[in-house]
Design a protein around this motif. Sequence first.
Motif, PDB file in Angstrom:
ATOM      1  N   ILE A 507      10.695  13.784  10.316  1.00  0.00           N
ATOM      2  CA  ILE A 507      10.825  13.004   9.091  1.00  0.00           C
ATOM      3  C   ILE A 507       9.717  11.954   9.105  1.00  0.00           C
ATOM      4  N   TYR A 508       9.025  11.804   7.978  1.00  0.00           N
ATOM      5  CA  TYR A 508       7.969  10.807   7.874  1.00  0.00           C
ATOM      6  C   TYR A 508       8.434   9.677   6.964  1.00  0.00           C
ATOM      7  N   PRO A 509       9.147   8.689   7.519  1.00  0.00           N
ATOM      8  CA  PRO A 509       9.599   7.574   6.681  1.00  0.00           C
ATOM      9  C   PRO A 509       8.424   6.673   6.312  1.00  0.00           C
ATOM     10  N   SER A 510       8.584   5.899   5.280  1.00  0.00           N
ATOM     11  CA  SER A 510       7.543   4.943   4.894  1.00  0.00           C
ATOM     12  C   SER A 510       7.694   3.680   5.728  1.00  0.00           C
ATOM     13  N   LEU A 511       6.611   3.276   6.381  1.00  0.00           N
ATOM     14  CA  LEU A 511       6.648   2.057   7.178  1.00  0.00           C
ATOM     15  C   LEU A 511       6.579   0.808   6.323  1.00  0.00           C
ATOM     16  N   GLY A 512       6.119   0.977   5.107  1.00  0.00           N
ATOM     17  CA  GLY A 512       6.047  -0.167   4.212  1.00  0.00           C
ATOM     18  C   GLY A 512       4.983  -1.169   4.610  1.00  0.00           C
ATOM     19  N   ASN A 513       4.014  -0.740   5.416  1.00  0.00           N
ATOM     20  CA  ASN A 513       2.926  -1.626   5.827  1.00  0.00           C
ATOM     21  C   ASN A 513       1.637  -1.222   5.124  1.00  0.00           C
ATOM     22  N   ASN A 514       0.894  -2.187   4.613  1.00  0.00           N
ATOM     23  CA  ASN A 514      -0.390  -1.870   4.012  1.00  0.00           C
ATOM     24  C   ASN A 514      -1.486  -1.751   5.062  1.00  0.00           C
ATOM     25  N   THR A 515      -1.347  -2.518   6.145  1.00  0.00           N
ATOM     26  CA  THR A 515      -2.378  -2.529   7.182  1.00  0.00           C
ATOM     27  C   THR A 515      -1.729  -2.547   8.559  1.00  0.00           C
ATOM     28  N   ASP A 525      -9.005   9.952  14.620  1.00  0.00           N
ATOM     29  CA  ASP A 525      -8.685  10.313  13.239  1.00  0.00           C
ATOM     30  C   ASP A 525      -7.300  10.944  13.109  1.00  0.00           C
ATOM     31  N   ALA A 526      -6.854  11.607  14.168  1.00  0.00           N
ATOM     32  CA  ALA A 526      -5.518  12.225  14.121  1.00  0.00           C
ATOM     33  C   ALA A 526      -4.442  11.160  13.966  1.00  0.00           C
ATOM     34  N   SER A 527      -4.597  10.038  14.646  1.00  0.00           N
ATOM     35  CA  SER A 527      -3.635   8.934  14.509  1.00  0.00           C
ATOM     36  C   SER A 527      -3.666   8.365  13.096  1.00  0.00           C
ATOM     37  N   ILE A 528      -4.867   8.216  12.540  1.00  0.00           N
ATOM     38  CA  ILE A 528      -4.985   7.719  11.168  1.00  0.00           C
ATOM     39  C   ILE A 528      -4.258   8.654  10.216  1.00  0.00           C
ATOM     40  N   SER A 529      -4.413   9.968  10.431  1.00  0.00           N
ATOM     41  CA  SER A 529      -3.741  10.953   9.586  1.00  0.00           C
ATOM     42  C   SER A 529      -2.234  10.818   9.665  1.00  0.00           C
ATOM     43  N   LEU A 530      -1.726  10.618  10.882  1.00  0.00           N
ATOM     44  CA  LEU A 530      -0.278  10.465  11.065  1.00  0.00           C
ATOM     45  C   LEU A 530       0.235   9.237  10.330  1.00  0.00           C
ATOM     46  N   TYR A 531      -0.473   8.127  10.465  1.00  0.00           N
ATOM     47  CA  TYR A 531      -0.007   6.899   9.819  1.00  0.00           C
ATOM     48  C   TYR A 531      -0.114   6.972   8.297  1.00  0.00           C
ATOM     49  N   LYS A 533       0.652   9.598   6.643  1.00  0.00           N
ATOM     50  CA  LYS A 533       1.907  10.264   6.287  1.00  0.00           C
ATOM     51  C   LYS A 533       3.077   9.287   6.286  1.00  0.00           C
ATOM     52  N   LEU A 534       2.906   8.194   7.025  1.00  0.00           N
ATOM     53  CA  LEU A 534       3.953   7.170   7.092  1.00  0.00           C
ATOM     54  C   LEU A 534       3.732   6.066   6.062  1.00  0.00           C
TER      55      LEU A 534
END
Length: 604
Positions: A507-515, A525-531, A533-534
């Motif tokens: 499940i990819y919940p929204s973290l609600g963080n802009n930064t 870049d893989a980590s950026i892609s994951l975040y 999705k969040l």
Amino acid sequence: MKNVRKIELLAPAKDTEIGIAAIDHGADAIYIGAKGFSARSAAGNSIEDIKRLVDYAHLFHAKVYVALNTIIKNDEVAAVEDLIWSIYRANADAIIIQDMGILEMNLPPIALHASTQMDNRSVAKVHLLEQLGFAQAVLARELSLNEIREIANHTQIPLEVFVHGSLCTSYSGQCYISQALSERSANRGECAQYCRLPYNLSTSSGKILATNKHLLSLKDLNLSNHLEELLDAGVSSLKIEGRLKDLAYVKNITAYYRRRLDEVFEQRPEYCASSSGKSTPFFLPNPEKSFNRGFTSYFLHGRNREIASIHTPKSLGEPIGNIRDLGSRYFTIQGRKIINNGDGLCYINEKKELEGFRVNKVEGDKVFPVEMTRLERGITLYRNHDQIFEKELSKKSAERKITIDLVMSENVFGYTLSAIDEDFNEVAVSLELNKELAQKNQYENIRTQLGKLGNTPFVLSKLKLDFTGNWFIPSSLLGDLRRKMVDALLSVRKIKCSRFQTKKDIIYPSLGNNTLSYLANISNDASISLYKKLGVNKTEPAFEIESKKNVPLMYTKYCLRYQLGLCSQGKDNTPFFLTTGSHKLLVEFDCDICQNTITKQSFS
């Protein structure tokens, strides 16, 4: 009765031999590093060696977790993915990771454990890991019992906590001081351990508070008296720190915690070990006899001043008594334990520094050191090397056995030997032989021959003969039958221990963080892609990718003000300064949340 919950004693292994010893001394699981991408870069192992450890551990239904808990650079992503597949093919049970980018890789169906390097200290963070499919989460060492219980009450993921070993001053994964001062990243497995150095401490007005003290060096964690509390709080895995520790250390500490856990299980049948077999040590385990800087329960029950080891980062060992009398070449100890030739003793001298010496000989109550140091009456002595104890641990010092029950019965063409082990695995093997009555009772000989299991992981518990007569069976044939039974039972255990791990729904919940700042340790870049999705719109690169000036290099719950008796309960939170060599560090206090930060400064 409540459902029985399986509890895991998780031991470290620098290499395969230490891992096998940890299994023999009672570990339910082992964590070990592969070559590369481990938070202990000096403790890497080949896939072949990991496979050998896995094969041995699985005999006892124990597990092996492989640590890949560093952050990863873009040009390393493909190599990490290949390594994970190799670990999977070695039949390891899980990988321990820090880098979120691993979730974006083409992964085999292997369990993922969230390293403490992920800074897992809140319900929200652990719940996120659960949603992302992690099978286990390693909690921050700084958490109190109540905080652990709160996380367990609001998540379903198995929780792992450290119970013994070295402590980091900073929250794990939130320490950049080694990278900033020496370009050796803790998040890349190369920590230079600046927390173990001596420092001078001063106020912003220049007042000297301490000189040449190891102000950031903490004592070692020891929660052996709190295991039942941790289990009741919801913890499932109890972790011993120490992937750089030697064989004797791992043997002693693992055996000690095995004994303490088994004592809990005897009183609390709702808990049991997660692996099979009983470990029997050939020595009396004692954590004081292994490397330790003194012990602390850290923040398990709130703040206390018994946390730091400011006089030395080296091992104190076990207290053995105070000096009673001094001669020209010897001394005596009041209330001493037995001292042996070759023991290493130490004490804190008048300069509040650790000083040590070797024992040359002991005559009666007189101890003759190799050379007399600046000893005084009343000084407390510690033993940081026990010659006899270390000698015991240098040899085979434990064995682990799985109990089996055997039934020997007749059939139309001879005999059948049936076996069932403590995990209810069953096998049956047969022997074709004409029946012939014996002159003497055969039970003892049959038990003796079938019980010769010394080179196997099994030990005979019960034997039943289901015979209509006192039949004679040659010892050589009984030996052959025993070996066939052992091979069959090992094969069944291996099949039963095979993984059936499947990928969990993510499940990819929204973290609600802009930064997300550098504290998220995003290095590829893989980590950026994951975040993305969040729901994260902007990410800053990890400190190791793009260094930053005037940002905190350490986030700590350990407080210098409190440690030194200077806490003003928030009324005075003016900063302190730490200096060592050419480095000057600013220590700032956020008393609202009882947290400190340490930032690099420049000399004026």
